[in-house]
Design a protein around this motif. Structure first.
Motif, short mmCIF file in Angstrom:
data_model
loop_
_atom_site.label_atom_id
_atom_site.label_comp_id
_atom_site.label_asym_id
_atom_site.label_seq_id
_atom_site.Cartn_x
_atom_site.Cartn_y
_atom_site.Cartn_z
N ARG A 129 -19.64 44.86 159.55
CA ARG A 129 -18.64 44.64 158.49
C ARG A 129 -17.26 45.17 158.93
N MET A 130 -17.30 46.40 159.52
CA MET A 130 -16.04 46.99 160.00
C MET A 130 -15.39 46.10 161.05
N GLY A 131 -16.22 45.58 161.91
CA GLY A 131 -15.71 44.67 162.96
C GLY A 131 -15.04 43.47 162.36
N MET A 132 -15.69 42.92 161.33
CA MET A 132 -15.11 41.74 160.67
C MET A 132 -13.80 42.09 159.99
N LEU A 136 -11.78 44.49 160.75
CA LEU A 136 -10.77 44.68 161.82
C LEU A 136 -10.21 43.33 162.26
N GLU A 137 -11.17 42.38 162.35
CA GLU A 137 -10.75 41.03 162.77
C GLU A 137 -9.75 40.44 161.76
N TYR A 138 -10.10 40.63 160.45
CA TYR A 138 -9.20 40.14 159.40
C TYR A 138 -7.84 40.82 159.48
N GLN A 139 -7.91 42.18 159.64
CA GLN A 139 -6.66 42.96 159.68
C GLN A 139 -5.81 42.52 160.87
N LYS A 140 -6.50 42.28 161.98
CA LYS A 140 -5.78 41.84 163.18
C LYS A 140 -5.06 40.52 162.90
#
Ligand SMILES: *[C@@H]1O[C@H](CO)[C@@H](O)[C@H](O)[C@H]1NC(C)=O
Length: 250
Positions: A55-58, A60-64
């Motif tokens: 979830r955190m990875g996702m 981060l992806e969104y934030q990126k």
């Protein structure tokens, strides 16, 4: 005798009975209290962590993606600003040069008006000759320059050169001794414009002569002695003087 290790059915039966009964009781209690096996098994915990990491990875992806979008927007805006700044700079430059041109035009207009209307100060006044005995054909040089606005007069040659086109009042004031003839001429570029004579008998006196002249710029004006040599009268009370004043432009 053979030792019997295995209990007989009759021996075992009551014990089995007790065991089965207690098992039954435990199951019933479990059913009643809604007892469940606890979910905090090692496997479940690891699964939770894994899920969170994913979830955190996702996220981060969104934030990126968000940051990238923001950066792109900012870059686009900066680009727009930069373009606008370029346009403003160009306009400013044009304005400046236009303004400069217009100011220069105004200045040159003003200078033309000034040239037409403002009369430059041209006035010289020089007195006394170095040697009072002057030979015929010689220029009278008035050496002591009192005023020379416009720098037209040269007190070494006695020649006044007109600094501008215009109408000039030229004036001559001469003093002659007893029985002396002064034949004078007002000369412009070698040509006489006025001739006259001053003569005294049993007297010492001074006389003035005026002449109005319209002259172009660069004309040379001087006083010359003609006919015969002359001895001028010159003292604190008898001044010989040559002067010219610009009256009008043109
Ligand atoms: C002669 O003219 C020059 C230049 O105008 C001036 O400096 C000088 O004082 C004049 N001489 C006299 C004796 O007035």
């Amino acid at each position: 005798m053979i030792h019997n290790y295995f209990p007989t059915v009759t021996q075992i039966l009551p014990e089995m009975y007790v065991f089965t009964l207690s098992l039954f009781v435990i199951l019933v209690i479990q059913q009643i209290s809604g007892f469940k096996e606890p979910e905090c098994s090692r496997y479940h915990y690891e699964e939770q962590i894994l899920e969170r990491v994913v979830r955190m990875g996702m996220e981060l992806e969104y934030q990126k993606k968000d940051v990238t979008n923001i950066l792109e927007t900012v870059a686009a805006k900066l680009n727009t600003f930069s373009n606008e700044l370029q346009v403003l700079k160009r306009e400013n430059k044009e304005l400046k040069s236009n303004l400069k041109d217009e100011v220069q035009i105004s200045i040159s207009d003003l200078e033309k008006v000034k040239e037409k209307t403002v009369l430059p100060l041209v006035f010289f006044n020089s007195k006394n000759v170095a040697d009072t005995s002057i030979k015929t054909g010689h220029t009278i040089v008035f050496t002591e320059t009192l005023v020379n606005d416009g720098n037209g007069y040269d007190n070494t040659t006695g020649i006044f050169t007109t600094p501008v086109d215009g109408t000039y009042l030229v004036s001559l004031h001469m003093c002659v001794k007893n029985k002396q003839n002064l034949y004078y001429g007002l000369v412009i570029d070698g040509k006489d414009t006025l001739r006259g004579e001053m003569y005294e008998y049993r007297a010492y006196s001074c006389n003035s002569v005026q002449q109005l002249l319209t002259l172009k710029v660069g004309k040379r004006v001087w006083i010359q002695v003609y006919v015969k040599d002359v001895d001028l009268l010159q003292s604190g009370s008898h001044w010989n003087m040559f002067s010219a004043l610009l009256l009008n432009k043109g």
